[in-house]
Design a protein around this motif. Structure first.
Motif: not given
Ligand SMILES: Nc1ncnc2c1ncn2[C@@H]1O[C@H](COP(=O)(O)OP(=O)(O)OP(=O)(O)O)[C@@H](O)[C@H]1O
Ligand SMILES: CC(C)(CO)[C@@H](O)C(=O)NCCC(=O)O
Ligand SMILES: [K+]
Length: 274
Positions: A225-241
């Motif tokens: 849908l949005f090829p130019e989009s950035k994607i950011v991950i947060k939250g307590g399990d972010r490192i593991l995932l």
């Protein structure tokens, strides 16, 4: 709503508090500058009542403001700083609402378009904070108690998202709602064999591989849908995932920005002047 600058007092100190479903996330700001973050356990009514009596920074109970952090704030009798609160736990919000120094942040304060009334304030703030930092379109993945995807387009309009049980909830629900399955720790020290020959690894395999495949699928659909989009991950399990995504789907992991403080960036945007 703006923190007041007070004469003779360290400038513009304010606390940000995000009440999540597992724990409380705190940040200490001086104006625009985030100087510290920490997490605490949810509070009893007793501690919140105690808090309501506090007059100065120094009166804040150690359960809220650990002594190791006090030196950063300076003078002993600095007035009580404002606490800006974003909560997705109504029972905890209720404990704080009447507190004289607390300002509750609501969806109406967030300039995202197309929000629906029951959207979680954490999702809106994290998306706003990420978009203002890296630009829109933006997709935020929150690997918290619940795992959520929340995206907005270039016009800062909410496109939508998805909610599923987070890593910890997936383990605990299997442990609690079955007769024979153990309640395993969320930590997975290495990726298990996909087709496992013991119960522990079978549970780990089922949960981790479907989560990673699910994240890949949502990211891929968003990027179509949005090829130019950035994607950011947060939250307590972010490192593991993110670590396991790097092994399993390195091309997906390479697109993700990791940032634990998105909600605080969102609060800063709407609370302080630029
Ligand atoms: N010290 C910790 N305490 C609780 N959960 C932790 C901790 N460290 C990592 N986690 C993981 O973090 C997840 C919870 O994430 P997080 O703390 O971001 O949730 P939260 O308090 O619900 O916040 P939010 O509502 O912003 O998602 C759990 O699945 C757990 O596995
Ligand atoms: C999904 C959670 C639990 C994630 O913290 C929170 O954002 C929430 O309670 N949201 C309300 C429902 C919604 O966002 O549509
Ligand atoms: K949550």
């Amino acid at each position: 709503m703006k923190p007041q600058r007070r004469r003779g007092h360290r400038e513009n100190i304010w606390l940000a508090l995000e009440i999540g479903n597992s724990r409380l996330h705190w940040a200490l700001f001086t104006g625009q500058t985030l100087s510290d973050t920490w997490d605490t356990d949810p509070f009893s009514e007793y501690i919140t009542q105690q808090l309501a009596q506090c007059q100065t920074f120094n009166d804040l109970p150690p359960e809220i403001f650990p002594p190791s952090r006090r030196r950063k704030v300076g003078e002993k009798n600095s007035p009580h700083p404002p606490i800006f609160l974003a909560s997705v736990v109504p029972q905890q919000t209720a404990l704080w609402e009447t507190h004289p120094h607390v300002r509750v942040i609501t969806l109406e304060q967030i300039p995202l378009l197309n929000m629906y009334p029951t959207l979680g304030i954490d999702r809106a703030l994290a998306l706003w904070g990420a978009g203002k930092t890296w630009g829109f379109p933006m997709l935020v993945i929150d690997a918290g108690t619940a795992l959520t995807f929340t995206g907005a387009d270039a016009k800062k309009s909410l496109v939508g998202g998805a909610i599923l049980p987070g890593l910890g909830l997936q383990f605990s629900s299997l442990g609690e709602k079955t007769g024979q399955l153990p309640h395993l720790e969320t930590e997975i020290s290495s990726l298990p064999p996909r087709f496992a020959l013991n119960t522990t690894e079978a549970i780990q395999s089922g949960i981790i591989y479907t989560l990673l495949a699910g994240i890949k699928d949502f990211v891929t659909a968003w990027e179509q849908l949005f090829p130019e989009s950035k994607i950011v991950i947060k939250g307590g399990d972010r490192i593991l995932l993110l670590n396991y995504l790097q092994i399993q789907f390195p091309e997906i992991a390479a697109h993700l920005i990791m940032e634990p403080n998105l909600i605080f960036w969102g609060m800063r945007e709407i609370i302080t002047d630029h």
